[in-house]
Design an enzyme around this catalytic site. Structure first.
Site, PDB file in Angstrom:
ATOM      1  N   LYS A 108       0.862  -1.184   0.000  1.00 31.20           N
ATOM      2  CA  LYS A 108       0.000   0.000   0.000  1.00 31.20           C
ATOM      3  C   LYS A 108       0.888   1.221   0.000  1.00 31.20           C
ATOM      4  O   LYS A 108       2.030   1.153   0.471  1.00 31.20           O
ATOM      5  CB  LYS A 108      -0.889   0.011   1.255  1.00 31.20           C
ATOM      6  CG  LYS A 108      -2.143   0.829   1.097  1.00 31.20           C
ATOM      7  CD  LYS A 108      -3.227   0.051   0.365  1.00 31.20           C
ATOM      8  CE  LYS A 108      -4.454   0.888   0.122  1.00 31.20           C
ATOM      9  NZ  LYS A 108      -5.549   0.075  -0.458  1.00 31.20           N
ATOM     10  N   GLY A 220     -24.758   3.657   1.654  1.00 34.65           N
ATOM     11  CA  GLY A 220     -23.642   4.308   0.955  1.00 34.65           C
ATOM     12  C   GLY A 220     -23.837   4.171  -0.541  1.00 34.65           C
ATOM     13  O   GLY A 220     -23.317   3.251  -1.168  1.00 34.65           O
ATOM     14  N   ASN A 223     -19.907   4.991  -5.476  1.00 33.73           N
ATOM     15  CA  ASN A 223     -19.416   4.178  -6.586  1.00 33.73           C
ATOM     16  C   ASN A 223     -19.765   2.698  -6.399  1.00 33.73           C
ATOM     17  O   ASN A 223     -20.515   2.110  -7.185  1.00 33.73           O
ATOM     18  CB  ASN A 223     -17.891   4.414  -6.663  1.00 33.73           C
ATOM     19  CG  ASN A 223     -17.270   3.719  -7.837  1.00 33.73           C
ATOM     20  OD1 ASN A 223     -17.964   3.268  -8.737  1.00 33.73           O
ATOM     21  ND2 ASN A 223     -15.960   3.608  -7.831  1.00 33.73           N
ATOM     22  N   ALA A 224     -19.285   2.106  -5.317  1.00 36.40           N
ATOM     23  CA  ALA A 224     -19.505   0.673  -5.084  1.00 36.40           C
ATOM     24  C   ALA A 224     -20.995   0.380  -4.839  1.00 36.40           C
ATOM     25  O   ALA A 224     -21.546  -0.595  -5.378  1.00 36.40           O
ATOM     26  CB  ALA A 224     -18.661   0.219  -3.903  1.00 36.40           C
ATOM     27  N   GLY A 225     -21.659   1.213  -4.053  1.00 38.30           N
ATOM     28  CA  GLY A 225     -23.061   0.976  -3.691  1.00 38.30           C
ATOM     29  C   GLY A 225     -24.001   1.043  -4.887  1.00 38.30           C
ATOM     30  O   GLY A 225     -24.910   0.216  -5.021  1.00 38.30           O
TER      31      GLY A 225
HETATM   32  P1  NAD Z   1     -17.783   6.804  -2.671  1.00 39.56           P
HETATM   33  O1  NAD Z   1     -17.221   8.008  -2.031  1.00 39.56           O
HETATM   34  O2  NAD Z   1     -18.090   6.803  -4.129  1.00 39.56           O
HETATM   35  O3  NAD Z   1     -19.152   6.393  -1.925  1.00 39.56           O
HETATM   36  C1  NAD Z   1     -19.357   6.453  -0.563  1.00 39.56           C
HETATM   37  C2  NAD Z   1     -20.841   6.791  -0.329  1.00 39.56           C
HETATM   38  O4  NAD Z   1     -21.120   6.659   1.064  1.00 39.56           O
HETATM   39  C3  NAD Z   1     -21.218   8.217  -0.714  1.00 39.56           C
HETATM   40  O5  NAD Z   1     -22.424   8.189  -1.477  1.00 39.56           O
HETATM   41  C4  NAD Z   1     -21.492   8.916   0.634  1.00 39.56           C
HETATM   42  O6  NAD Z   1     -22.499   9.912   0.542  1.00 39.56           O
HETATM   43  C5  NAD Z   1     -21.957   7.738   1.447  1.00 39.56           C
HETATM   44  N1  NAD Z   1     -21.859   7.929   2.893  1.00 39.56           N
HETATM   45  C6  NAD Z   1     -20.910   8.554   3.612  1.00 39.56           C
HETATM   46  N2  NAD Z   1     -21.210   8.503   4.924  1.00 39.56           N
HETATM   47  C7  NAD Z   1     -22.371   7.832   5.025  1.00 39.56           C
HETATM   48  C8  NAD Z   1     -23.200   7.442   6.110  1.00 39.56           C
HETATM   49  N3  NAD Z   1     -22.876   7.741   7.360  1.00 39.56           N
HETATM   50  N4  NAD Z   1     -24.316   6.735   5.839  1.00 39.56           N
HETATM   51  C9  NAD Z   1     -24.660   6.423   4.572  1.00 39.56           C
HETATM   52  N5  NAD Z   1     -23.914   6.761   3.509  1.00 39.56           N
HETATM   53  C10 NAD Z   1     -22.794   7.456   3.726  1.00 39.56           C
HETATM   54  O7  NAD Z   1     -16.778   5.612  -2.289  1.00 39.56           O
HETATM   55  P2  NAD Z   1     -16.645   4.155  -2.941  1.00 39.56           P
HETATM   56  O8  NAD Z   1     -15.527   4.145  -3.912  1.00 39.56           O
HETATM   57  O9  NAD Z   1     -17.980   3.645  -3.351  1.00 39.56           O
HETATM   58  O10 NAD Z   1     -16.130   3.353  -1.659  1.00 39.56           O
HETATM   59  C11 NAD Z   1     -17.029   2.982  -0.620  1.00 39.56           C
HETATM   60  C12 NAD Z   1     -16.359   1.943   0.250  1.00 39.56           C
HETATM   61  O11 NAD Z   1     -16.000   0.816  -0.537  1.00 39.56           O
HETATM   62  C13 NAD Z   1     -15.052   2.418   0.918  1.00 39.56           C
HETATM   63  O12 NAD Z   1     -14.919   1.796   2.171  1.00 39.56           O
HETATM   64  C14 NAD Z   1     -13.986   1.891  -0.016  1.00 39.56           C
HETATM   65  O13 NAD Z   1     -12.745   1.714   0.643  1.00 39.56           O
HETATM   66  C15 NAD Z   1     -14.621   0.567  -0.403  1.00 39.56           C
HETATM   67  N6  NAD Z   1     -14.048   0.044  -1.623  1.00 39.56           N
HETATM   68  C16 NAD Z   1     -14.297   0.655  -2.825  1.00 39.56           C
HETATM   69  C17 NAD Z   1     -13.705   0.133  -3.940  1.00 39.56           C
HETATM   70  C18 NAD Z   1     -14.013   0.721  -5.298  1.00 39.56           C
HETATM   71  O14 NAD Z   1     -13.568   0.120  -6.283  1.00 39.56           O
HETATM   72  N7  NAD Z   1     -14.733   1.805  -5.404  1.00 39.56           N
HETATM   73  C19 NAD Z   1     -12.844  -0.981  -3.867  1.00 39.56           C
HETATM   74  C20 NAD Z   1     -12.620  -1.587  -2.614  1.00 39.56           C
HETATM   75  C21 NAD Z   1     -13.237  -1.059  -1.496  1.00 39.56           C
END
Ligand code: NAD
Length: 419
Positions: A108, A220, A223-225
């Site tokens: 990392k 959430g 992106n992932a959600g």
């Molecule tokens: P992102 O910033 O696109 O999405 C995060 C979402 O969570 C946002 O919509 C935000 O409004 C929401 N959020 C923040 N606080 C909140 C709360 N208290 N209650 C409800 N929603 C809330 O980020 P992402 O890339 O989707 O990543 C999300 C998680 O997935 C992180 O933990 C990240 O490390 C993990 N992850 C993502 C990837 C990836 O490829 N995107 C890969 C591995 C792990």
């Protein structure tokens, strides 16, 4: 919150390793070796800012273990970045690549900075300064970075370009998560969520849940959600999205919501709240809904000792990193909630990053369908190897995943004669 929940992440990572090592009966030398990164690199980066003055940044790269192959792990740009967060994340990458059985180790990197306040030009100069210092320990046969928090495909492209400028050769595989025109892979965008949904499909099979009739909630909607919400019905042959939330609040409809329409609504309004044909729901209430599948996809520590007892979902698929505290994890296990742990559930991203490295190596690129098929094969196999351990030892899926991963890394260290 209990004090042990707010521990330094590297202390938590070491504790998790200790528990797996104990259950596996690893000898003391192997345990001690696996508790620490094999190599740490700390650099000081002077960057000229737009106002003409120099700002000095601290940068890190931690190569945790390369017994199974060259190390791999993302780059975080965050104001709270420290050597210990990077060490913990590098350890988790080691277990993540091992649990999905890709021939890579874990690493990392990071820079302590506030990217939200930086211009594109400042970011580019920081990206290039990082590679000028750290590039000497990177490469397809050494260590390959990727995007993480506050870094993106554009930053990866600048970094690759700086590396190629230094070595005067074409080396797209030095970094992954690149834009497709400069060597990125098809299918990288939704890979994390897709991998998670594939293993939810497998979990439904072993838990006798009819996948096409599942109800699901997404905490959430980023992106992932969003990808999880839209992919779920296609991969499981059906399913009803009953709730979703973001930092603005949540929306609920017991009859289900159209995930694609909700994504469109979020993209045009910047939030999910007030989505038509839904009622508001708080983030806390969303977590306690009686759904088949809960996808925590926001931030760490969403499920804690105080709210874990109220959780009723049958399966939790941890797309976020670290959404469940160790104390909450024990409560979920005692309550019979089946939790797919983060380093298995969100390993689809690193798996497609690995496919990107492979395509860069032989300079031939796969169709999207091929990427999906290979990802499905990898995730499905990983799920079943963890499930077998879970069944054999009657433990939580997180402990089972640790045992699978740590055993693989320990075996490679032993075969090399390191311990
Ligand atoms: P992102 O910033 O696109 O999405 C995060 C979402 O969570 C946002 O919509 C935000 O409004 C929401 N959020 C923040 N606080 C909140 C709360 N208290 N209650 C409800 N929603 C809330 O980020 P992402 O890339 O989707 O990543 C999300 C998680 O997935 C992180 O933990 C990240 O490390 C993990 N992850 C993502 C990837 C990836 O490829 N995107 C890969 C591995 C792990």
């Amino acid at each position: 919150m209990a004090t042990d929940e707010s521990l330094n992440p590297f202390v938590i990572a070491q504790k998790q390793l200790d528990e797996a090592a104990e259950k596996l009966g690893l000898d003391d030398g192997t345990r001690q070796f696996l508790r620490w990164p094999m190599r740490e690199f700390i650099v000081t980066l002077p960057v000229r800012m737009d106002d003409g003055k120099f700002q000095i940044f601290r940068g890190y790269r931690v190569q945790y273990n390369n017994a199974r192959g060259p190390t791999k792990g993302g780059l975080r740009w965050h104001p709270d970045e420290t050597i210990d967060t990077v060490r913990a994340l590098a350890a988790w990458m080691t277990w993540k690549t091992a649990v999905v059985d890709i021939p890579l180790g874990g690493s990392k990197g990071g820079v302590t900075c506030s990217p939200k306040g930086m211009s594109e030009g400042e970011k580019e100069r920081l990206a290039r300064a990082y590679i000028r210092q750290v590039g000497r320990i990177l490469g397809l046969t050494k260590d390959v970075p990727a995007p993480d928090v506050y870094t993106n495909p554009q930053i990866m492209a600048w970094m690759m370009d700086e590396y190629e400028t230094i070595v005067q050769e074409n080396h797209p595989g030095v970094i992954t998560g690149k834009p497709i025109p400069v060597g990125g892979s098809e299918g990288r965008g939704d890979a994390t969520a897709r991998g998670g949904v594939y293993i939810v499909r497998e979990a439904c099979k072993v838990k006798d849940i009819s996948p096409s009739e599942t109800t699901y909630a997404v905490q959430g909607f980023g992106n992932a959600g969003q990808f999880a919400a839209t992919l779920h019905p296609g991969i499981l042959g059906g399913g009803k999205l009953v709730a979703a939330s973001d930092s603005s609040g949540g929306v609920y409809n017991s009859n289900g919501m159209d995930p694609k329409k909700l994504v469109e609504y979020k993209q045009s309004n910047g939030r999910v709240s007030d989505f038509p044909e839904s009622e508001p729901i708080s983030n806390d209430d969303l977590l306690e809904l009686d759904v088949d599948i809960l996808y925590p996809a926001a931030l760490e520590n969403a499920i804690r000792a105080d709210n874990a007892p109220g959780i009723k979902a049958k399966i939790i698929c941890e797309l976020a990193n670290g959404p469940t505290t160790p104390e909450a994890d024990n409560i979920l296990f005692e309550n019979g909630i089946y939790c797919l742990p983060d380093f298995l559930a969100n390993a689809g991203g690193v798996t497609v990053s690995y496919f990107e490295q492979v395509q860069n190596s032989y300079n031939f690129y796969w169709q999207l369908e091929e990427v999906h098929k290979m990802l499905d094969t990898k995730m499905t196999k990983a799920f079943h190897s963890v499930y077998e351990m879970y069944e054999r030892h009657k433990m939580g899926m997180r402990s089972a995943a640790y045992m699978v991963a740590v055993a693989r890394v320990a075996e490679a260290c032993k075969l090399r004669g390191w311990v």
